[in-house]
Design a protein around this motif. Sequence first.
Motif, PDB file in Angstrom:
ATOM      1  N   ASN A 137     -10.060  -6.271  -7.261  1.00 19.83           N
ATOM      2  CA  ASN A 137      -8.625  -6.024  -7.211  1.00 19.83           C
ATOM      3  C   ASN A 137      -8.069  -6.192  -5.799  1.00 19.83           C
ATOM      4  O   ASN A 137      -7.063  -5.590  -5.441  1.00 19.83           O
ATOM      5  CB  ASN A 137      -8.313  -4.610  -7.720  1.00 19.83           C
ATOM      6  CG  ASN A 137      -8.501  -4.496  -9.215  1.00 19.83           C
ATOM      7  OD1 ASN A 137      -7.781  -5.129  -9.975  1.00 19.83           O
ATOM      8  ND2 ASN A 137      -9.471  -3.712  -9.643  1.00 19.83           N
ATOM      9  N   SER A 138      -8.732  -7.020  -4.999  1.00 22.31           N
ATOM     10  CA  SER A 138      -8.363  -7.159  -3.596  1.00 22.31           C
ATOM     11  C   SER A 138      -7.948  -8.589  -3.273  1.00 22.31           C
ATOM     12  O   SER A 138      -8.684  -9.541  -3.553  1.00 22.31           O
ATOM     13  CB  SER A 138      -9.560  -6.766  -2.714  1.00 22.31           C
ATOM     14  OG  SER A 138      -9.330  -7.138  -1.375  1.00 22.31           O
ATOM     15  N   LEU A 139      -6.786  -8.735  -2.662  1.00 25.78           N
ATOM     16  CA  LEU A 139      -6.360 -10.057  -2.200  1.00 25.78           C
ATOM     17  C   LEU A 139      -7.266 -10.555  -1.075  1.00 25.78           C
ATOM     18  O   LEU A 139      -7.453 -11.757  -0.908  1.00 25.78           O
ATOM     19  CB  LEU A 139      -4.905 -10.010  -1.724  1.00 25.78           C
ATOM     20  CG  LEU A 139      -3.856  -9.778  -2.812  1.00 25.78           C
ATOM     21  CD1 LEU A 139      -2.473  -9.611  -2.197  1.00 25.78           C
ATOM     22  CD2 LEU A 139      -3.859 -10.915  -3.824  1.00 25.78           C
ATOM     23  N   THR A 179     -13.827  -5.748   2.069  1.00 25.71           N
ATOM     24  CA  THR A 179     -12.455  -5.493   1.631  1.00 25.71           C
ATOM     25  C   THR A 179     -12.034  -4.099   2.071  1.00 25.71           C
ATOM     26  O   THR A 179     -12.849  -3.200   2.217  1.00 25.71           O
ATOM     27  CB  THR A 179     -12.320  -5.603   0.101  1.00 25.71           C
ATOM     28  OG1 THR A 179     -13.214  -4.671  -0.511  1.00 25.71           O
ATOM     29  CG2 THR A 179     -12.652  -6.990  -0.377  1.00 25.71           C
ATOM     30  N   GLY A 180     -10.752  -3.942   2.273  1.00 25.43           N
ATOM     31  CA  GLY A 180     -10.203  -2.651   2.678  1.00 25.43           C
ATOM     32  C   GLY A 180      -9.259  -2.097   1.634  1.00 25.43           C
ATOM     33  O   GLY A 180      -9.163  -2.606   0.518  1.00 25.43           O
ATOM     34  N   ASN A 181      -8.543  -1.058   2.023  1.00 27.15           N
ATOM     35  CA  ASN A 181      -7.637  -0.401   1.079  1.00 27.15           C
ATOM     36  C   ASN A 181      -6.228  -0.972   1.129  1.00 27.15           C
ATOM     37  O   ASN A 181      -5.380  -0.590   0.333  1.00 27.15           O
ATOM     38  CB  ASN A 181      -7.591   1.108   1.359  1.00 27.15           C
ATOM     39  CG  ASN A 181      -7.094   1.426   2.758  1.00 27.15           C
ATOM     40  OD1 ASN A 181      -7.443   0.746   3.723  1.00 27.15           O
ATOM     41  ND2 ASN A 181      -6.290   2.459   2.887  1.00 27.15           N
ATOM     42  N   HIS A 182      -5.951  -1.899   2.012  1.00 30.39           N
ATOM     43  CA  HIS A 182      -4.578  -2.387   2.155  1.00 30.39           C
ATOM     44  C   HIS A 182      -4.179  -3.464   1.152  1.00 30.39           C
ATOM     45  O   HIS A 182      -3.168  -3.306   0.478  1.00 30.39           O
ATOM     46  CB  HIS A 182      -4.347  -2.879   3.589  1.00 30.39           C
ATOM     47  CG  HIS A 182      -4.492  -1.802   4.605  1.00 30.39           C
ATOM     48  ND1 HIS A 182      -3.538  -0.836   4.813  1.00 30.39           N
ATOM     49  CD2 HIS A 182      -5.505  -1.519   5.453  1.00 30.39           C
ATOM     50  CE1 HIS A 182      -3.943  -0.003   5.750  1.00 30.39           C
ATOM     51  NE2 HIS A 182      -5.137  -0.398   6.166  1.00 30.39           N
ATOM     52  N   PRO A 183      -4.921  -4.568   1.014  1.00 28.42           N
ATOM     53  CA  PRO A 183      -4.425  -5.672   0.193  1.00 28.42           C
ATOM     54  C   PRO A 183      -4.813  -5.570  -1.285  1.00 28.42           C
ATOM     55  O   PRO A 183      -5.113  -6.555  -1.931  1.00 28.42           O
ATOM     56  CB  PRO A 183      -5.074  -6.890   0.843  1.00 28.42           C
ATOM     57  CG  PRO A 183      -6.375  -6.375   1.324  1.00 28.42           C
ATOM     58  CD  PRO A 183      -6.129  -4.944   1.737  1.00 28.42           C
ATOM     59  N   ILE A 203       0.823  -1.204   0.000  1.00 29.80           N
ATOM     60  CA  ILE A 203       0.000   0.000   0.000  1.00 29.80           C
ATOM     61  C   ILE A 203       0.860   1.259   0.000  1.00 29.80           C
ATOM     62  O   ILE A 203       0.506   2.264  -0.585  1.00 29.80           O
ATOM     63  CB  ILE A 203      -0.983  -0.014   1.185  1.00 29.80           C
ATOM     64  CG1 ILE A 203      -1.897   1.193   1.118  1.00 29.80           C
ATOM     65  CG2 ILE A 203      -0.265  -0.060   2.511  1.00 29.80           C
ATOM     66  CD1 ILE A 203      -3.047   1.150   2.080  1.00 29.80           C
ATOM     67  N   HIS A 204       2.001   1.229   0.670  1.00 30.00           N
ATOM     68  CA  HIS A 204       2.947   2.348   0.658  1.00 30.00           C
ATOM     69  C   HIS A 204       4.303   1.800   0.253  1.00 30.00           C
ATOM     70  O   HIS A 204       4.648   0.655   0.578  1.00 30.00           O
ATOM     71  CB  HIS A 204       3.062   2.997   2.037  1.00 30.00           C
ATOM     72  CG  HIS A 204       1.759   3.496   2.580  1.00 30.00           C
ATOM     73  ND1 HIS A 204       1.043   4.511   1.994  1.00 30.00           N
ATOM     74  CD2 HIS A 204       1.044   3.107   3.672  1.00 30.00           C
ATOM     75  CE1 HIS A 204      -0.057   4.730   2.697  1.00 30.00           C
ATOM     76  NE2 HIS A 204      -0.091   3.895   3.709  1.00 30.00           N
ATOM     77  N   ASP A 205       5.106   2.628  -0.421  1.00 31.69           N
ATOM     78  CA  ASP A 205       6.443   2.183  -0.837  1.00 31.69           C
ATOM     79  C   ASP A 205       7.275   1.721   0.348  1.00 31.69           C
ATOM     80  O   ASP A 205       8.073   0.786   0.238  1.00 31.69           O
ATOM     81  CB  ASP A 205       7.164   3.311  -1.580  1.00 31.69           C
ATOM     82  CG  ASP A 205       6.583   3.569  -2.959  1.00 31.69           C
ATOM     83  OD1 ASP A 205       5.838   2.690  -3.455  1.00 31.69           O
ATOM     84  OD2 ASP A 205       6.852   4.638  -3.533  1.00 31.69           O
ATOM     85  N   GLU A 206       7.095   2.378   1.512  1.00 32.91           N
ATOM     86  CA  GLU A 206       7.896   2.022   2.688  1.00 32.91           C
ATOM     87  C   GLU A 206       7.636   0.582   3.134  1.00 32.91           C
ATOM     88  O   GLU A 206       8.478  -0.022   3.801  1.00 32.91           O
ATOM     89  CB  GLU A 206       7.595   2.978   3.837  1.00 32.91           C
ATOM     90  CG  GLU A 206       6.189   2.840   4.378  1.00 32.91           C
ATOM     91  CD  GLU A 206       5.811   3.970   5.322  1.00 32.91           C
ATOM     92  OE1 GLU A 206       5.609   3.660   6.506  1.00 32.91           O
ATOM     93  OE2 GLU A 206       5.723   5.113   4.874  1.00 32.91           O
ATOM     94  N   ASN A 207       6.465   0.015   2.771  1.00 32.99           N
ATOM     95  CA  ASN A 207       6.169  -1.356   3.173  1.00 32.99           C
ATOM     96  C   ASN A 207       7.102  -2.360   2.513  1.00 32.99           C
ATOM     97  O   ASN A 207       7.229  -3.492   2.994  1.00 32.99           O
ATOM     98  CB  ASN A 207       4.715  -1.707   2.873  1.00 32.99           C
ATOM     99  CG  ASN A 207       3.728  -0.907   3.705  1.00 32.99           C
ATOM    100  OD1 ASN A 207       2.720  -0.431   3.203  1.00 32.99           O
ATOM    101  ND2 ASN A 207       4.028  -0.722   4.991  1.00 32.99           N
ATOM    102  N   LEU A 208       7.748  -1.951   1.407  1.00 30.56           N
ATOM    103  CA  LEU A 208       8.768  -2.807   0.811  1.00 30.56           C
ATOM    104  C   LEU A 208       9.912  -3.019   1.792  1.00 30.56           C
ATOM    105  O   LEU A 208      10.591  -4.042   1.773  1.00 30.56           O
ATOM    106  CB  LEU A 208       9.285  -2.196  -0.498  1.00 30.56           C
ATOM    107  CG  LEU A 208       8.272  -2.089  -1.642  1.00 30.56           C
ATOM    108  CD1 LEU A 208       8.834  -1.264  -2.787  1.00 30.56           C
ATOM    109  CD2 LEU A 208       7.897  -3.486  -2.124  1.00 30.56           C
ATOM    110  N   GLU A 209      10.137  -2.036   2.666  1.00 32.94           N
ATOM    111  CA  GLU A 209      11.205  -2.121   3.648  1.00 32.94           C
ATOM    112  C   GLU A 209      10.720  -2.712   4.972  1.00 32.94           C
ATOM    113  O   GLU A 209      11.453  -3.418   5.641  1.00 32.94           O
ATOM    114  CB  GLU A 209      11.784  -0.725   3.922  1.00 32.94           C
ATOM    115  CG  GLU A 209      12.311  -0.006   2.702  1.00 32.94           C
ATOM    116  CD  GLU A 209      12.606   1.454   2.996  1.00 32.94           C
ATOM    117  OE1 GLU A 209      12.925   1.791   4.150  1.00 32.94           O
ATOM    118  OE2 GLU A 209      12.506   2.272   2.067  1.00 32.94           O
ATOM    119  N   THR A 210       9.480  -2.389   5.345  1.00 36.63           N
ATOM    120  CA  THR A 210       9.018  -2.738   6.692  1.00 36.63           C
ATOM    121  C   THR A 210       8.129  -3.987   6.739  1.00 36.63           C
ATOM    122  O   THR A 210       7.919  -4.536   7.812  1.00 36.63           O
ATOM    123  CB  THR A 210       8.230  -1.571   7.311  1.00 36.63           C
ATOM    124  OG1 THR A 210       7.079  -1.292   6.492  1.00 36.63           O
ATOM    125  CG2 THR A 210       9.098  -0.317   7.410  1.00 36.63           C
ATOM    126  N   GLY A 211       7.598  -4.426   5.606  1.00 36.22           N
ATOM    127  CA  GLY A 211       6.696  -5.586   5.606  1.00 36.22           C
ATOM    128  C   GLY A 211       7.422  -6.864   5.980  1.00 36.22           C
ATOM    129  O   GLY A 211       8.534  -7.116   5.520  1.00 36.22           O
TER     130      GLY A 211
END
Length: 200
Positions: A63-65, A45-49, A1-9
């Motif tokens: 478009n939701s996992l 569904t939410g905005n995250h997945p 959902i955010h680019d930073e999640n590539l680092e923190t997920g």
Amino acid sequence: IHDENLETGQLQPIDAIIEVQKRIMSGINFLLENTDCNIVIPCSTGNHPRITDKVHIATETGNSLESLMYHNIAICYENDPRVEMVIGESYHTYLTVYNQTIRLHHGHGIKYNGGVGGIYIPVNKAIAQWNRIKRADIDVLGHWHQQRDGGNFIVNGSLIGYNAYALRIKADFEEPKQAFFLIDKVRGKTIVAPILVDKD
């Protein structure tokens, strides 16, 4: 959902949704094995997945996992008459409990810019508009990282507790928690209480 999640997920999106599905099904199986209750599971569904860069409003569920996971869980229990998955195909999912209409949604369709009244004013404005189309007795939502009982709505807490996002949206500090409430057959919504979650 955010680019930073590539680092923190902690997990990749597919691995994360598989892990969540395992945990949900473990809970369903526990209830099936230890009670005689029928289980009705409303799903929104939410905005995250999402698999898109931005939310696609008209095709959000497609478009939701999360939506994929809900349908997969439904397939796993399709031959069990005790389990009913109520999967929303739009932003709102409706459920009838006794004579009460419950409208469930993630909460990301409500805009709030840190006003003095907190989330109460934007949530009540949204509910008033939605009630002109289809009335609900109670709205149940999350998204805002703070548990609130607004009378005609319940905002769920956050399992992850206070984090950088909660700080940015100026949410009140809260320990990790989930909302719990009961509906009485005659009186409607009665008991509202937090389920406090230990992070360890």
